[in-house]
Write a protein that holds these residues in place. Structure first.
Motif, PDB file in Angstrom:
ATOM      1  N   SER A 127       0.928  -1.241   0.142  1.00  0.00           N
ATOM      2  CA  SER A 127      -0.137  -0.023  -0.109  1.00  0.00           C
ATOM      3  C   SER A 127       0.926   1.216   0.126  1.00  0.00           C
ATOM      4  CB  SER A 127      -0.995   0.131   1.335  1.00  0.00           C
ATOM      5  OG  SER A 127      -1.710  -1.189   1.300  1.00  0.00           O
ATOM      6  N   GLN A 130       2.249   2.393  -3.376  1.00  0.00           N
ATOM      7  CA  GLN A 130       1.096   2.450  -4.503  1.00  0.00           C
ATOM      8  C   GLN A 130       1.528   3.592  -5.516  1.00  0.00           C
ATOM      9  OE1 GLN A 130      -2.844   2.167  -3.256  1.00  0.00           O
ATOM     10  NE2 GLN A 130      -2.744  -0.153  -3.080  1.00  0.00           N
ATOM     11  N   SER A 136       1.884  -0.294 -12.175  1.00  0.00           N
ATOM     12  CA  SER A 136       0.263  -0.019 -12.199  1.00  0.00           C
ATOM     13  C   SER A 136      -0.008   1.179 -12.951  1.00  0.00           C
ATOM     14  CB  SER A 136      -0.117   0.299 -10.675  1.00  0.00           C
ATOM     15  OG  SER A 136      -0.050  -1.171 -10.126  1.00  0.00           O
ATOM     16  N   ALA A 181      -4.370  -3.973 -15.714  1.00  0.00           N
ATOM     17  CA  ALA A 181      -4.705  -3.683 -16.931  1.00  0.00           C
ATOM     18  C   ALA A 181      -5.777  -4.063 -17.577  1.00  0.00           C
ATOM     19  CB  ALA A 181      -3.567  -4.167 -17.932  1.00  0.00           C
ATOM     20  N   PHE A 199     -12.361 -12.980 -16.945  1.00  0.00           N
ATOM     21  CA  PHE A 199     -11.900 -14.170 -16.542  1.00  0.00           C
ATOM     22  C   PHE A 199     -10.567 -13.930 -16.043  1.00  0.00           C
ATOM     23  CE2 PHE A 199      -9.389 -18.086 -16.860  1.00  0.00           C
ATOM     24  CZ  PHE A 199     -10.018 -18.751 -16.110  1.00  0.00           C
ATOM     25  N   ASP A 200     -10.516 -14.593 -14.424  1.00  0.00           N
ATOM     26  CA  ASP A 200      -9.252 -14.644 -13.958  1.00  0.00           C
ATOM     27  C   ASP A 200      -9.017 -15.797 -13.108  1.00  0.00           C
ATOM     28  OD1 ASP A 200      -6.850 -13.618 -11.848  1.00  0.00           O
ATOM     29  OD2 ASP A 200      -7.079 -12.131 -13.264  1.00  0.00           O
ATOM     30  N   ARG A 202      -7.656 -15.669 -10.143  1.00  0.00           N
ATOM     31  CA  ARG A 202      -7.690 -15.217  -8.541  1.00  0.00           C
ATOM     32  C   ARG A 202      -9.266 -15.067  -8.405  1.00  0.00           C
ATOM     33  NH1 ARG A 202      -5.637 -10.621  -7.667  1.00  0.00           N
ATOM     34  NH2 ARG A 202      -5.652  -9.794  -9.857  1.00  0.00           N
ATOM     35  N   GLY A 230      -1.015 -12.725  -2.740  1.00  0.00           N
ATOM     36  CA  GLY A 230      -2.017 -12.158  -3.842  1.00  0.00           C
ATOM     37  C   GLY A 230      -1.812 -12.265  -5.146  1.00  0.00           C
ATOM     38  N   TYR A 231      -0.791 -12.677  -5.740  1.00  0.00           N
ATOM     39  CA  TYR A 231      -0.393 -12.959  -7.173  1.00  0.00           C
ATOM     40  C   TYR A 231      -0.869 -14.334  -7.603  1.00  0.00           C
ATOM     41  CZ  TYR A 231       2.392  -8.683  -7.015  1.00  0.00           C
ATOM     42  OH  TYR A 231       2.836  -7.490  -6.791  1.00  0.00           O
TER      43      TYR A 231
HETATM   44  P1  NAD Z   1      -0.094  -9.052 -13.677  1.00  0.00           P
HETATM   45  O1  NAD Z   1      -0.168  -8.216 -14.624  1.00  0.00           O
HETATM   46  O2  NAD Z   1       1.117  -9.983 -13.110  1.00  0.00           O
HETATM   47  O3  NAD Z   1      -1.120 -10.218 -14.288  1.00  0.00           O
HETATM   48  C1  NAD Z   1      -2.466  -9.949 -14.820  1.00  0.00           C
HETATM   49  C2  NAD Z   1      -3.560 -10.575 -14.374  1.00  0.00           C
HETATM   50  O4  NAD Z   1      -3.402 -12.022 -14.964  1.00  0.00           O
HETATM   51  C3  NAD Z   1      -3.568 -11.145 -12.948  1.00  0.00           C
HETATM   52  O5  NAD Z   1      -4.848 -10.767 -12.565  1.00  0.00           O
HETATM   53  C4  NAD Z   1      -3.506 -12.582 -12.812  1.00  0.00           C
HETATM   54  O6  NAD Z   1      -4.354 -13.030 -11.690  1.00  0.00           O
HETATM   55  C5  NAD Z   1      -4.082 -13.080 -14.163  1.00  0.00           C
HETATM   56  N1  NAD Z   1      -3.795 -14.348 -14.420  1.00  0.00           N
HETATM   57  C6  NAD Z   1      -2.594 -15.011 -14.493  1.00  0.00           C
HETATM   58  N2  NAD Z   1      -2.537 -16.271 -15.017  1.00  0.00           N
HETATM   59  C7  NAD Z   1      -3.797 -16.514 -15.518  1.00  0.00           C
HETATM   60  C8  NAD Z   1      -4.398 -17.375 -16.187  1.00  0.00           C
HETATM   61  N3  NAD Z   1      -4.083 -18.633 -16.415  1.00  0.00           N
HETATM   62  N4  NAD Z   1      -5.665 -17.129 -16.645  1.00  0.00           N
HETATM   63  C9  NAD Z   1      -6.365 -15.904 -16.294  1.00  0.00           C
HETATM   64  N5  NAD Z   1      -5.784 -14.960 -15.536  1.00  0.00           N
HETATM   65  C10 NAD Z   1      -4.597 -15.157 -15.296  1.00  0.00           C
HETATM   66  O7  NAD Z   1      -1.023  -8.371 -12.496  1.00  0.00           O
HETATM   67  P2  NAD Z   1      -0.895  -6.993 -11.997  1.00  0.00           P
HETATM   68  O8  NAD Z   1      -1.991  -6.186 -12.829  1.00  0.00           O
HETATM   69  O9  NAD Z   1       0.288  -6.595 -11.892  1.00  0.00           O
HETATM   70  O10 NAD Z   1      -1.587  -7.392 -10.684  1.00  0.00           O
HETATM   71  C11 NAD Z   1      -1.324  -8.530  -9.863  1.00  0.00           C
HETATM   72  C12 NAD Z   1      -1.771  -8.407  -8.418  1.00  0.00           C
HETATM   73  O11 NAD Z   1      -0.918  -7.155  -7.581  1.00  0.00           O
HETATM   74  C13 NAD Z   1      -3.277  -7.982  -8.088  1.00  0.00           C
HETATM   75  O12 NAD Z   1      -3.354  -8.647  -6.900  1.00  0.00           O
HETATM   76  C14 NAD Z   1      -3.187  -6.485  -7.729  1.00  0.00           C
HETATM   77  O13 NAD Z   1      -4.368  -6.130  -6.825  1.00  0.00           O
HETATM   78  C15 NAD Z   1      -1.982  -6.557  -6.778  1.00  0.00           C
HETATM   79  N6  NAD Z   1      -1.490  -5.077  -6.924  1.00  0.00           N
HETATM   80  C16 NAD Z   1      -1.245  -4.413  -5.650  1.00  0.00           C
HETATM   81  C17 NAD Z   1      -0.523  -3.175  -5.711  1.00  0.00           C
HETATM   82  C18 NAD Z   1      -0.188  -2.392  -4.547  1.00  0.00           C
HETATM   83  O14 NAD Z   1      -0.768  -2.810  -3.399  1.00  0.00           O
HETATM   84  N7  NAD Z   1       0.679  -1.713  -4.689  1.00  0.00           N
HETATM   85  C19 NAD Z   1      -0.352  -2.447  -6.745  1.00  0.00           C
HETATM   86  C20 NAD Z   1      -0.934  -3.059  -8.090  1.00  0.00           C
HETATM   87  C21 NAD Z   1      -1.389  -4.436  -8.205  1.00  0.00           C
END
Ligand code: NAD
Length: 368
Positions: A127, A130, A136, A181, A199-200, A202, A230-231
């Motif tokens: 957090s 961020q 992001s 994204a 679809f995801d 998670r 959370g990933y």
């Molecule tokens: P990312 O770019 O690594 O991945 C994109 C998405 O693809 C993710 O939501 C992932 O669950 C999904 N994915 C992976 N394998 C998949 C599959 N086989 N089928 C369908 N979907 C699939 O993700 P991101 O946008 O960088 O964010 C990842 C995590 O980090 C999230 O939980 C997000 O809330 C968190 N996050 C936290 C912060 C923060 O607290 N500073 C900032 C940004 C993101």
């Protein structure tokens, strides 16, 4: 403290490391800001805008780098036919995107220099960080622009239109991967009036997808796709089989796919096979935002548009650079917040290596 902003030299990179709106705050922190002439022009920031904000313009690259404490870039330092950025880097701290695993040679060259390097893509996803999270800020705009680009390629309208000449059916958009994204892609596709499903792996994303007005497509398996952090994690063979069956059926009805699925530190999961593409409607478009990491579609070629039986599969090179005015401004703000994080009594004197954000992002520490 001299902070400098070179013009990016990577092909297709139109962003700039710092934008004029950040300069008054940087000056308050104690920085003198020097910008290479025309560094911001491709992002619509002129030398005049920088000067008005309090920066100085350098017309010679060697002058720019001379006695620099901090160098702010978007793309890692490189050697091209025209310029060798490495020869200017001495006794300075470089803030940039590095992706050291992918660009090993340049990283090894950089390690030999007397520099510190901070890889902003390694900013912890916590957090407190961020406002410094470049992944992001850039992914959010990428998700938006991917939908706009797909809409402009598509030969049908996005919203439902009831006209006296007949009804235009809304486009059907599927977003795979509801991370930063993906969620912005869902919101943008909804704003344009299309019918969106997503679809995801998670399960936590279900609520986020639905709160944006999209339908969550569920595989209906018990398995959790989430690590304790959370990933996303790589799924079991049984899950992948179930997911493939569901995708095969879903894709037959879809016009536009925005696919963003990534697993940190791994090759992107392969989700859309050639056979699935061949079952899609003629004229459909797949925007594969995972193309840089291998792609989610079997037919994706990075930096190319593949036309397979009238389905186009786009492997975009650098979408964030195509919306460079905003992406540069947000990146610049991320950098400013990162520097503020090391300040004491409102002034920057050194990076605070006791802080985990500094420790985690620092990939070369040759200046103690
Ligand atoms: P990312 O770019 O690594 O991945 C994109 C998405 O693809 C993710 O939501 C992932 O669950 C999904 N994915 C992976 N394998 C998949 C599959 N086989 N089928 C369908 N979907 C699939 O993700 P991101 O946008 O960088 O964010 C990842 C995590 O980090 C999230 O939980 C997000 O809330 C968190 N996050 C936290 C912060 C923060 O607290 N500073 C900032 C940004 C993101």
């Amino acid at each position: 403290m001299k902070i400098v902003v070179p013009k990016e030299i990577s092909e297709g990179e139109s962003r700039v490391g710092l934008t004029p709106d950040s300069i008054p705050s940087l000056k308050k922190l104690g920085f003198d800001v020097f910008v290479e002439t025309n560094a911001g022009l491709a992002s619509s920031f002129t030398d005049f805008d920088y000067k008005k904000s309090g920066a100085k313009i350098s017309t010679k690259v060697a002058d720019l780098y001379k006695n620099a404490h901090i160098v702010v870039k978007i793309q890692r330092p490189q050697k091209t036919k025209k310029i060798n950025e490495f020869k200017f880097l001495k006794n300075c701290n470089i803030l940039s995107l590095f992706y050291q695993q992918k660009f090993k040679n340049e990283f090894n060259d950089l390690k030999k220099l007397k520099v510190n390097a901070f890889a902003l893509e390694k900013m912890p996803r916590i957090s407190r960080a961020q406002s410094m999270d470049v992944l992001s800020s850039q992914s959010n705009l990428t998700g938006y622009k991917a939908v706009i680009d797909a809409a402009s390629m598509f030969n049908k309208a996005f919203p439902l239109m009831m006209t006296s000449a007949g009804t235009v059916a809304p486009a059907k958009v599927l977003v795979i991967g509801a991370g930063v994204a993906g969620l912005q892609a869902i919101a943008t596709a909804k704003r344009l009036g299309s019918v969106v499903s997503a679809f995801d792996v998670r399960s936590a994303t279900k609520e986020q997808v639905e709160s944006l007005g999209a339908k969550f497509v569920s595989v209906g398996a018990e398995e959790s796709g989430e690590t304790s952090g959370g990933y996303a994690k790589e799924m079991s063979k049984a899950y992948k089989k179930k997911q493939a069956k569901l995708l095969e059926e879903t894709l037959k009805k879809i016009d536009i796919v925005i696919t963003t699925a990534l697993i940190p530190g791994k090759k992107a999961p392969l989700l859309i096979t050639k056979k699935m593409v061949e079952n899609m409607k003629v004229g459909s478009i797949i925007m594969d935002l995972a193309s840089e990491f291998g792609g989610n579609c079997q037919l994706t070629k990075h930096n190319e548009v593949v036309n397979h039986k009238s389905v186009r599969i786009v492997g975009p090179l650098n979408i964030a650079a195509s919306i460079s005015q905003d992406s540069s401004r947000l990146y610049s703000k991320n950098v400013l917040n990162f520097l503020m994080n090391s300040c004491e009594s409102g002034k920057f004197t050194r990076f605070n290596f006791d802080d985990e954000l500094v420790k985690e992002t620092c990939i070369i520490n040759n200046i103690k």
